[in-house]
Design an enzyme around this catalytic site. Structure first.
Site, PDB file in Angstrom:
ATOM      1  N   ASN A 105      39.417  44.014  42.489  1.00  0.00           N
ATOM      2  CA  ASN A 105      38.418  42.962  42.722  1.00  0.00           C
ATOM      3  C   ASN A 105      38.988  41.955  43.708  1.00  0.00           C
ATOM      4  O   ASN A 105      40.117  42.101  44.169  1.00  0.00           O
ATOM      5  CB  ASN A 105      38.011  42.307  41.392  1.00  0.00           C
ATOM      6  CG  ASN A 105      39.201  41.685  40.701  1.00  0.00           C
ATOM      7  OD1 ASN A 105      39.776  40.727  41.191  1.00  0.00           O
ATOM      8  ND2 ASN A 105      39.598  42.246  39.560  1.00  0.00           N
TER       9      ASN A 105
ATOM     10  N   ASP B 252      37.878  45.662  34.115  1.00  0.00           N
ATOM     11  CA  ASP B 252      37.341  46.018  32.799  1.00  0.00           C
ATOM     12  C   ASP B 252      37.348  47.522  32.569  1.00  0.00           C
ATOM     13  O   ASP B 252      37.212  47.977  31.442  1.00  0.00           O
ATOM     14  CB  ASP B 252      35.913  45.476  32.660  1.00  0.00           C
ATOM     15  CG  ASP B 252      35.925  43.960  32.506  1.00  0.00           C
ATOM     16  OD1 ASP B 252      36.826  43.449  31.814  1.00  0.00           O
ATOM     17  OD2 ASP B 252      35.064  43.288  33.100  1.00  0.00           O
TER      18      ASP B 252
ATOM     19  N   LYS C   4      45.017  63.088  46.891  1.00  0.00           N
ATOM     20  CA  LYS C   4      43.943  62.269  47.470  1.00  0.00           C
ATOM     21  C   LYS C   4      42.604  62.980  47.300  1.00  0.00           C
ATOM     22  O   LYS C   4      42.489  64.167  47.664  1.00  0.00           O
ATOM     23  CB  LYS C   4      44.250  62.042  48.956  1.00  0.00           C
ATOM     24  CG  LYS C   4      43.265  61.146  49.642  1.00  0.00           C
ATOM     25  CD  LYS C   4      43.618  60.953  51.104  1.00  0.00           C
ATOM     26  CE  LYS C   4      42.455  60.274  51.819  1.00  0.00           C
ATOM     27  NZ  LYS C   4      42.576  60.347  53.253  1.00  0.00           N
TER      28      LYS C   4
ATOM     29  N   PHE D  51      39.418  32.107  31.070  1.00  0.00           N
ATOM     30  CA  PHE D  51      38.556  31.804  32.200  1.00  0.00           C
ATOM     31  C   PHE D  51      37.347  32.721  32.100  1.00  0.00           C
ATOM     32  O   PHE D  51      37.451  33.837  31.586  1.00  0.00           O
ATOM     33  CB  PHE D  51      39.278  32.055  33.533  1.00  0.00           C
ATOM     34  CG  PHE D  51      39.827  30.799  34.147  1.00  0.00           C
ATOM     35  CD1 PHE D  51      40.901  30.143  33.564  1.00  0.00           C
ATOM     36  CD2 PHE D  51      39.274  30.272  35.309  1.00  0.00           C
ATOM     37  CE1 PHE D  51      41.414  28.977  34.126  1.00  0.00           C
ATOM     38  CE2 PHE D  51      39.777  29.114  35.887  1.00  0.00           C
ATOM     39  CZ  PHE D  51      40.843  28.460  35.293  1.00  0.00           C
TER      40      PHE D  51
HETATM   41  O1  PMT Z   1      42.434  34.477  41.942  1.00  0.00           O
HETATM   42  P1  PMT Z   1      41.454  33.600  42.714  1.00  0.00           P
HETATM   43  O2  PMT Z   1      41.059  34.210  44.024  1.00  0.00           O
HETATM   44  O3  PMT Z   1      41.947  32.199  42.833  1.00  0.00           O
HETATM   45  O4  PMT Z   1      40.104  33.549  41.885  1.00  0.00           O
HETATM   46  C1  PMT Z   1      40.038  32.839  40.675  1.00  0.00           C
HETATM   47  C2  PMT Z   1      39.173  33.570  39.620  1.00  0.00           C
HETATM   48  C3  PMT Z   1      37.733  33.624  40.085  1.00  0.00           C
HETATM   49  C4  PMT Z   1      39.706  34.988  39.393  1.00  0.00           C
HETATM   50  C5  PMT Z   1      39.321  32.728  38.294  1.00  0.00           C
HETATM   51  O5  PMT Z   1      38.831  31.438  38.521  1.00  0.00           O
HETATM   52  C6  PMT Z   1      38.564  33.363  37.138  1.00  0.00           C
HETATM   53  O6  PMT Z   1      37.393  33.137  36.920  1.00  0.00           O
HETATM   54  N1  PMT Z   1      39.277  34.210  36.324  1.00  0.00           N
HETATM   55  C7  PMT Z   1      38.717  35.005  35.266  1.00  0.00           C
HETATM   56  C8  PMT Z   1      38.181  36.274  35.829  1.00  0.00           C
HETATM   57  C9  PMT Z   1      37.633  37.205  34.762  1.00  0.00           C
HETATM   58  O7  PMT Z   1      38.097  38.302  34.651  1.00  0.00           O
HETATM   59  O8  PMT Z   1      36.717  36.706  34.016  1.00  0.00           O
HETATM   60  P2  PMT Z   1      35.984  37.514  32.793  1.00  0.00           P
HETATM   61  O9  PMT Z   1      34.840  36.662  32.429  1.00  0.00           O
HETATM   62  O10 PMT Z   1      35.705  38.923  33.222  1.00  0.00           O
HETATM   63  O11 PMT Z   1      37.066  37.560  31.643  1.00  0.00           O
HETATM   64  C10 PMT Z   1      37.143  36.555  30.640  1.00  0.00           C
HETATM   65  C11 PMT Z   1      38.581  36.341  30.222  1.00  0.00           C
HETATM   66  O12 PMT Z   1      39.089  37.545  29.634  1.00  0.00           O
HETATM   67  C12 PMT Z   1      39.519  35.983  31.360  1.00  0.00           C
HETATM   68  O13 PMT Z   1      40.393  34.974  30.901  1.00  0.00           O
HETATM   69  C13 PMT Z   1      40.270  37.287  31.624  1.00  0.00           C
HETATM   70  O14 PMT Z   1      41.613  37.025  32.107  1.00  0.00           O
HETATM   71  C14 PMT Z   1      40.302  37.921  30.256  1.00  0.00           C
HETATM   72  N2  PMT Z   1      40.307  39.411  30.260  1.00  0.00           N
HETATM   73  C15 PMT Z   1      39.334  40.105  30.936  1.00  0.00           C
HETATM   74  C16 PMT Z   1      39.347  41.497  30.902  1.00  0.00           C
HETATM   75  C17 PMT Z   1      40.368  42.157  30.168  1.00  0.00           C
HETATM   76  N3  PMT Z   1      40.424  43.479  30.117  1.00  0.00           N
HETATM   77  N4  PMT Z   1      41.292  41.437  29.513  1.00  0.00           N
HETATM   78  C18 PMT Z   1      41.270  40.066  29.539  1.00  0.00           C
HETATM   79  O15 PMT Z   1      42.106  39.431  28.907  1.00  0.00           O
END
Ligand code: PMT
Length: 401
Positions: free
Chosen positions: A210, A279, A289, A324
């Site tokens: 991503n 995810d 490849k 986040f």
């Molecule tokens: O890196 P930058 O370019 O500065 O961009 C910043 C950002 C947009 C990445 C950051 O501000 C942000 O929003 N980060 C969270 C991105 C995310 O994956 O969000 P989510 O809503 O999909 O996940 C929710 C939370 O679960 C997040 O804290 C994530 O780290 C966590 N997660 C997600 C998937 C997974 N398999 N395991 C996790 O722990």
């Protein structure tokens, strides 16, 4: 935050390398400026290697080589960008030129052009220090608000004993921190921060990923250091350089990120998950490849490890966990659902479709959501400022817990 570190030609010039390290350990970026005489004592290469930046050694050495966004007049660019100018060691000659407003090299021109606090650490022979001319210059500088880190007394390099020996580098560093109003409120905290994307391989040359750059997570690392926290950073693939003074684990996949986070989790008092973890991952990685073919290609994917859920099940009482939420619609509702389902102490929601927010930019626009329903909507600010605001909220929670 950029600090201009001026090094003038004294025997203590080598100690400026240690000062540079101490400043970097608080997450500060350092631009070293050396006088001609300083280069007789230490080479610019030493400071370039330590600071990771070109050292400025003269007024006219790089005409027209300004970086994007910086003034082509380099001393003006450095003067405007610096949040403090510290000169260590400051010789009798440099102090005299500063006192009289003489701007005949880069360092003295910079000192005249800046509005930032100027801190000097005098270093010289005892007779030179005690000379009425030097003392008169010091009185002028003090009167003008220059902060003087007083020299100590003791054995001097010239073989004499008395005052004039440059203050300890720790004392000089503390003066800089005070001038910048850096706080110490994370002194007893260990922050575990995740940053960047993860790359889930499909074949030897392709991956699912991503647009995360890691900037948000690295901003937390820097903010934590400035507040004297210990920082453990788990970063997916990024082009960013980690500040010195933090422990970094570089990983590629969600599985590796999960392992690194869980290994450091027992040490952490605060966990901040900014990483954009993939995810999904391929059910199997093709060993060669994948060849171009006509028609459609179907990839079979399965969920990656949910790191936050694993953190939730292994966290110990008293640990503060911040998530986040990168959202494109129903931002606050979706973030609130994640806050509760993952038992977080805070969640920071950002609408990644907004200009100036989300992926790969230097700013963000976010709302902090608390479990009791409170919401703090923040205007657009740099990622470093946002990290500081979130740490303020964490500090409040830690006080109450
Ligand atoms: O890196 P930058 O370019 O500065 O961009 C910043 C950002 C947009 C990445 C950051 O501000 C942000 O929003 N980060 C969270 C991105 C995310 O994956 O969000 P989510 O809503 O999909 O996940 C929710 C939370 O679960 C997040 O804290 C994530 O780290 C966590 N997660 C997600 C998937 C997974 N398999 N395991 C996790 O722990």
């Amino acid at each position: 935050m950029r600090i201009a570190l001026g090094v003038s030609g004294g025997i203590a010039a080598y100690k400026a390398a240690e000062l540079l390290r101490l400043l970097q350990d608080r997450g500060l970026e350092i631009q070293v400026v050396m006088t001609r005489a300083a280069q007789e004592f230490v080479t610019p290469l030493t400071f370039a290697a330590l600071s990771g930046r070109r050292v400025i050694t003269g007024m006219f050495e790089n005409p027209g080589e300004a970086l994007p966004g910086e003034s082509a007049i380099e001393h003006i660019a450095v003067a405007q960008g610096a949040e403090a100018v510290v000169i260590a060691p400051a010789t009798a000659d440099v102090l005299a030129r500063l006192a009289h407003g003489i701007a005949d090299d880069f360092l003295t021109t910079l000192a005249l052009a800046t509005r930032a606090p100027v801190i000097v650490a005098p270093s010289m022979n005892v007779n030179m220090w005690e000379h009425p001319a030097t003392q008169a210059n010091m009185a002028v500088l003090r009167e003008r608000g220059v902060q003087v880190v007083e020299p100590g007394a003791g054995y001097l390099a010239c073989g004499m004993t008395g005052s004039g020996r440059m203050a300890e580098v720790l004392e000089i560093a503390e003066s800089v921190f005070r001038a910048l109003h850096l706080r110490d409120d994370f002194e007893n905290e260990t922050l575990l921060v995740t940053a960047g994307p993860t790359h889930e391989p499909l074949d030897p040359v392709r991956y699912l990923g991503n647009r995360s750059s890691g900037k948000m997570g690295f901003a937390f690392a820097q903010a934590g250091l400035r507040r004297r926290g210990r920082v453990l950073l788990v970063s997916g693939p990024t082009h960013l350089e980690a500040p010195s003074g933090i422990n970094v684990a570089r990983v590629e996949t969600a599985g590796q990120m999960a392992e690194a986070v869980l290994e450091w989790l027992p040490q952490a008092t605060v966990v901040i998950m900014t990483a954009a973890v993939a995810d999904f991952q391929a059910t199997s990685v093709v060993g060669h490849k994948i060849k171009k073919q006509d028609g459609t290609l179907t990839l079979q994917l399965r969920p990656t490890r949910d790191i936050l859920s694993e953190v939730r099940s292994q966290r110990r009482p008293g640990q503060c966990v911040v998530g986040f939420a990168a959202e494109t619609d129903h931002v606050l509702e979706n973030a609130a659902a994640k806050l509760h389902s993952k038992s977080l102490d805070l969640i920071v929601a950002n609408d990644v479709t907004q200009e100036g927010a989300g992926f790969a930019v230097d700013t963000n626009i976010a709302t902090i959501l608390f479990p009791d329903g409170r919401r703090e909507a923040l205007p657009q600010m740099t990622k470093l400022q946002l990290a500081d605001r979130v740490l303020d909220a964490v500090a409040e929670l830690r006080k109450c817990s």
